[in-house]
Write a protein that holds these residues in place. Sequence first.
Motif, PDB file in Angstrom:
ATOM      1  N   PRO A 106       0.824  -1.211   0.000  1.00  0.00           N
ATOM      2  CA  PRO A 106       0.000   0.000   0.000  1.00  0.00           C
ATOM      3  C   PRO A 106       0.862   1.266   0.000  1.00  0.00           C
ATOM      4  O   PRO A 106       1.972   1.285   0.545  1.00  0.00           O
ATOM      5  N   ASP A 107       0.337   2.328  -0.622  1.00  0.00           N
ATOM      6  CA  ASP A 107       1.100   3.576  -0.732  1.00  0.00           C
ATOM      7  C   ASP A 107       1.509   4.118   0.630  1.00  0.00           C
ATOM      8  O   ASP A 107       2.603   4.677   0.778  1.00  0.00           O
ATOM      9  N   GLU A 108       0.635   3.953   1.615  1.00  0.00           N
ATOM     10  CA  GLU A 108       0.945   4.531   2.920  1.00  0.00           C
ATOM     11  C   GLU A 108       2.129   3.850   3.600  1.00  0.00           C
ATOM     12  O   GLU A 108       2.689   4.373   4.566  1.00  0.00           O
ATOM     13  N   LEU A 109       2.523   2.672   3.111  1.00  0.00           N
ATOM     14  CA  LEU A 109       3.657   1.967   3.705  1.00  0.00           C
ATOM     15  C   LEU A 109       4.948   2.133   2.915  1.00  0.00           C
ATOM     16  O   LEU A 109       6.021   1.763   3.383  1.00  0.00           O
ATOM     17  N   LEU A 110       4.860   2.692   1.718  1.00  0.00           N
ATOM     18  CA  LEU A 110       6.044   2.760   0.863  1.00  0.00           C
ATOM     19  C   LEU A 110       7.186   3.539   1.501  1.00  0.00           C
ATOM     20  O   LEU A 110       8.343   3.116   1.476  1.00  0.00           O
ATOM     21  N   ALA A 111       6.874   4.703   2.068  1.00  0.00           N
ATOM     22  CA  ALA A 111       7.934   5.532   2.638  1.00  0.00           C
ATOM     23  C   ALA A 111       8.568   4.884   3.856  1.00  0.00           C
ATOM     24  O   ALA A 111       9.684   5.242   4.250  1.00  0.00           O
ATOM     25  N   TYR A 112       7.884   3.920   4.470  1.00  0.00           N
ATOM     26  CA  TYR A 112       8.425   3.257   5.657  1.00  0.00           C
ATOM     27  C   TYR A 112       9.559   2.292   5.317  1.00  0.00           C
ATOM     28  O   TYR A 112      10.197   1.750   6.217  1.00  0.00           O
ATOM     29  N   ARG A 113       9.821   2.092   4.019  1.00  0.00           N
ATOM     30  CA  ARG A 113      10.836   1.107   3.657  1.00  0.00           C
ATOM     31  C   ARG A 113      12.192   1.444   4.243  1.00  0.00           C
ATOM     32  O   ARG A 113      12.987   0.551   4.535  1.00  0.00           O
ATOM     33  N   TYR A 114      12.480   2.735   4.454  1.00  0.00           N
ATOM     34  CA  TYR A 114      13.783   3.125   5.009  1.00  0.00           C
ATOM     35  C   TYR A 114      13.859   2.831   6.508  1.00  0.00           C
ATOM     36  O   TYR A 114      14.951   2.697   7.054  1.00  0.00           O
ATOM     37  N   LEU A 562       6.381   6.662  13.735  1.00  0.00           N
ATOM     38  CA  LEU A 562       6.957   5.321  13.681  1.00  0.00           C
ATOM     39  C   LEU A 562       5.877   4.288  13.376  1.00  0.00           C
ATOM     40  O   LEU A 562       4.739   4.387  13.838  1.00  0.00           O
ATOM     41  N   LEU A 563       6.255   3.280  12.591  1.00  0.00           N
ATOM     42  CA  LEU A 563       5.317   2.236  12.200  1.00  0.00           C
ATOM     43  C   LEU A 563       4.991   1.352  13.398  1.00  0.00           C
ATOM     44  O   LEU A 563       5.870   0.936  14.154  1.00  0.00           O
ATOM     45  N   THR A 564       3.703   1.069  13.578  1.00  0.00           N
ATOM     46  CA  THR A 564       3.255   0.220  14.682  1.00  0.00           C
ATOM     47  C   THR A 564       2.753  -1.108  14.142  1.00  0.00           C
ATOM     48  O   THR A 564       2.449  -1.256  12.952  1.00  0.00           O
ATOM     49  N   VAL A 565       2.648  -2.058  15.041  1.00  0.00           N
ATOM     50  CA  VAL A 565       2.122  -3.372  14.671  1.00  0.00           C
ATOM     51  C   VAL A 565       0.698  -3.246  14.146  1.00  0.00           C
ATOM     52  O   VAL A 565       0.313  -3.911  13.181  1.00  0.00           O
ATOM     53  N   ASP A 566      -0.093  -2.371  14.761  1.00  0.00           N
ATOM     54  CA  ASP A 566      -1.479  -2.222  14.335  1.00  0.00           C
ATOM     55  C   ASP A 566      -1.580  -1.723  12.908  1.00  0.00           C
ATOM     56  O   ASP A 566      -2.455  -2.149  12.149  1.00  0.00           O
ATOM     57  N   GLN A 567      -0.706  -0.820  12.509  1.00  0.00           N
ATOM     58  CA  GLN A 567      -0.726  -0.321  11.137  1.00  0.00           C
ATOM     59  C   GLN A 567      -0.438  -1.446  10.147  1.00  0.00           C
ATOM     60  O   GLN A 567      -1.100  -1.565   9.118  1.00  0.00           O
ATOM     61  N   LEU A 568       0.536  -2.260  10.470  1.00  0.00           N
ATOM     62  CA  LEU A 568       0.877  -3.351   9.573  1.00  0.00           C
ATOM     63  C   LEU A 568      -0.176  -4.452   9.620  1.00  0.00           C
ATOM     64  O   LEU A 568      -0.463  -5.098   8.610  1.00  0.00           O
ATOM     65  N   ARG A 569      -0.787  -4.655  10.787  1.00  0.00           N
ATOM     66  CA  ARG A 569      -1.806  -5.689  10.932  1.00  0.00           C
ATOM     67  C   ARG A 569      -3.016  -5.398  10.063  1.00  0.00           C
ATOM     68  O   ARG A 569      -3.677  -6.309   9.565  1.00  0.00           O
ATOM     69  N   ASP A 570      -3.331  -4.140   9.865  1.00  0.00           N
ATOM     70  CA  ASP A 570      -4.498  -3.768   9.068  1.00  0.00           C
ATOM     71  C   ASP A 570      -4.257  -3.886   7.575  1.00  0.00           C
ATOM     72  O   ASP A 570      -5.176  -3.675   6.782  1.00  0.00           O
ATOM     73  N   SER A 571      -3.027  -4.173   7.171  1.00  0.00           N
ATOM     74  CA  SER A 571      -2.716  -4.319   5.749  1.00  0.00           C
ATOM     75  C   SER A 571      -2.639  -5.795   5.404  1.00  0.00           C
ATOM     76  O   SER A 571      -2.468  -6.642   6.281  1.00  0.00           O
ATOM     77  N   PRO A 572      -2.761  -6.151   4.106  1.00  0.00           N
ATOM     78  CA  PRO A 572      -2.625  -7.563   3.721  1.00  0.00           C
ATOM     79  C   PRO A 572      -1.274  -8.143   4.093  1.00  0.00           C
ATOM     80  O   PRO A 572      -1.139  -9.348   4.219  1.00  0.00           O
ATOM     81  N   LEU A 573      -0.268  -7.277   4.252  1.00  0.00           N
ATOM     82  CA  LEU A 573       1.067  -7.754   4.580  1.00  0.00           C
ATOM     83  C   LEU A 573       1.216  -8.077   6.065  1.00  0.00           C
ATOM     84  O   LEU A 573       2.259  -8.571   6.484  1.00  0.00           O
ATOM     85  N   GLY A 574       0.193  -7.756   6.851  1.00  0.00           N
ATOM     86  CA  GLY A 574       0.338  -7.920   8.291  1.00  0.00           C
ATOM     87  C   GLY A 574      -0.156  -9.235   8.833  1.00  0.00           C
ATOM     88  O   GLY A 574      -0.155  -9.438  10.052  1.00  0.00           O
TER      89      GLY A 574
END
Length: 783
Positions: A106-114, A562-574
């Motif tokens: 998802p676009d909202e996670l792209l910038a978190y790659r760093y 900062l990225l949280t577990v909940d943010q990632l959990r709500d995505s298909p990747l979580g």
Amino acid sequence: MKLTRPALLLLFLWLVLLAGLTWFVQRQLQVGTDLRLFLPSPTTPEQRLLLEEIGEGPASRVMVISLEGAEPEQLADASRTLVENLQSSPNFRLVTNGDISLDSVPDELLAYRYLLSPTLDERPLDQKYLHSELQERARDLASPAGAFLEPWLPRDPTLELLKVLQRWQPMQEPNRLFDVWFDQEGKRALLLAQTRAAAFDPDQQRLAVEQLNAEAERLKGDDVTLTFSGAGKFSVMMEERTRGEATALGTAATVGMIILLLIAYRRIGSVILSALPLASAGLAGLAAVSALFGTVHGITLAFGFTLIGVAQDYPIHLLSHRHATRSPVEAARELWPTLATGVASTCIAYVTFLFSGVIGLAQLACFTVAGLAVAGLTTRFALPVLMDPEGRDFGESAWLGKVWQRMERLPRPRWAGVAAIALSIAAMVFAPQPMWESDLSKLTPVPKELLIQDQELRSELGTPDVRYLLVITAADTEYALQKLEELDEPLQKMVADGAISGYDHAARYVPTAEKQRQRQARLPEPATLRDDVDAAVKDTPFRPDVFEPFLADVEKARHLRLLTVDQLRDSPLGVSVEMLLTQHGDGNDKTAARTTALVTFSGVQDVSALERFAKAAGSGVTLLDTKNASETLVTNQRIKILWSLAVAAVLLAGVVTFALRRASRVYRVLAPMALTTLLIIGILQAAGVSMTLFHLIALILAAGLGLDYALFFEHAADDPMEQRRTLHALLVCSASTLMVFALLAMSSLPVLRALGLTVSIGVVSNFVLALLLTRPTPPPHGT
């Protein structure tokens, strides 16, 4: 059946009451299939985790899918199409075939790659690093992968997102052909799918199974065969198979009962009358469970209705004891002390299950006690009013009289009882198999070949070994992630040493806040990064202005929350994170909030090394052996039930003693039941059958039947007429019960088979022993 106005009015009111109970049950009752209801409440965090994972955990929602029958390239294309079709379905949360797609993030996670990539832990994002990466990208563009990478280069010249996605791949990944998962032989394309519904939700799981079956039909046109396996499929199969066999066996038993009653009583009215207390018992039991529990397990219903089958004996006794010189009301009054003793004793035996700590058994106790009480009371007070006093008097049967006399003269050697006890004990002591079955998997009705297929597919996919888990209990998610990061290096050493093939934990997907903060601080200022990019593109085929999206993403990353577990959990990747990290409570109730983190293993080769690793990991870290934990649960359950049975035996003996008053009579009634219980256990052990929870429940049922037989044999007066009526009643009771449970013994379902086999043995033994032991030894012939 009487046709008088009072009798017809009573019949009408009775039927109205039954209709009202039916309506209430249909509105209130929900049938469940969660086997955890037949396990005791967990006493440790590990046991609690085990039960959560069995029924509702993400791992229990996973389906493994294989495609075969065509060329590998065609199978790969079919795999991608299947992912697209199922991913858009409301029945599935995640479907993956190992195909790494940058577009899936998802676009909202792209910038978190760093913040997720380990690159900044090892080197700065400076001119030197950027220059080497751009040179690599120039070579990549000239390769077959160039078309794939070109759209992403302006935004991600260092391929950080690809590094993150690769990090998220399983450590022990399956074979890969045409960028999707295959088995080692390259003949089957493999996929993993996670359903939204929990494993023990057969209604919702059925929708997922039906969709997969529909996809299988679609793929047949392309000569592709789709097969799938998993707890959800097994849950649906169990529910359908249980319902199908219960329906078939129930129909056969009903037809057999009707034929038997018609042969025994020669009147259709007698069949109808005997059905009224039985229907009342079943509906009363269902209504009681509905009111107190709301949801009732299917096994409870299956057991409950067979236990209610004891209630069919009550109207049979009344029908067999009626005769012209005594009205049905008078016959019921004379039978009531014996009948009431049997009802009370059986109910007391099951009341103890209310305190066993097992919800399924508490439901069973509620169902049985309510049903038997209603059956006994309706047989005593309502049924006699409807009965026609005219009818065949079985006391006049010369044939029954001869049978009784021959039975009375049967030898009763005392050594036979001692021999039976000795043989039973010898069978228990010397049987090669364990006396108790503690393996829950042995109770599943799923065919063995399907379980083998499921294990084979999971092995090909490299799914974790479900037996061993490292459990980390922490006050919050951040502390759990910190602990996981501390354990990462020792875990890598275990892989290098060959103790395990791979591992997985949540910190591989979401770094701690501290680590993200450190990486964020290492991102360069916009002006610095721009200068470094301008310098890095020299002697490369790229222009500096191409990388404006890259500069924008880095600047965005510098100011991200900062990225949280909940943010990632709500995505298909979580989904992977959800399987590995669970939060319990929110601190607003009496249960304090806590987090449970799991480390899963694949290819476990050295269990002792795992044990040493867990011990050295410190407090809050436990190695969970799920097989051992489940067996401990079953053992605890069995101990509780055995204590319940011990209390029930004492109470039952007390009730019989109170009713009969004389020690000799009490002995004659209880001895057949006790000896039969020992014989059943001995026969099962000699036949190589280990005892389960369901055998124990069946023993209680067999004991209740034996008590009834003994009470009525003992009740038979010296009057030959009354002896014949008693014999007729007990022959019909035992024949009907044996027929029903012999049918159950032929079931392919372990639960029903255990019940049927145990009670069938008990019926025969109880009848014979009650006949021989409850009547005083007759004087020698001719004296």
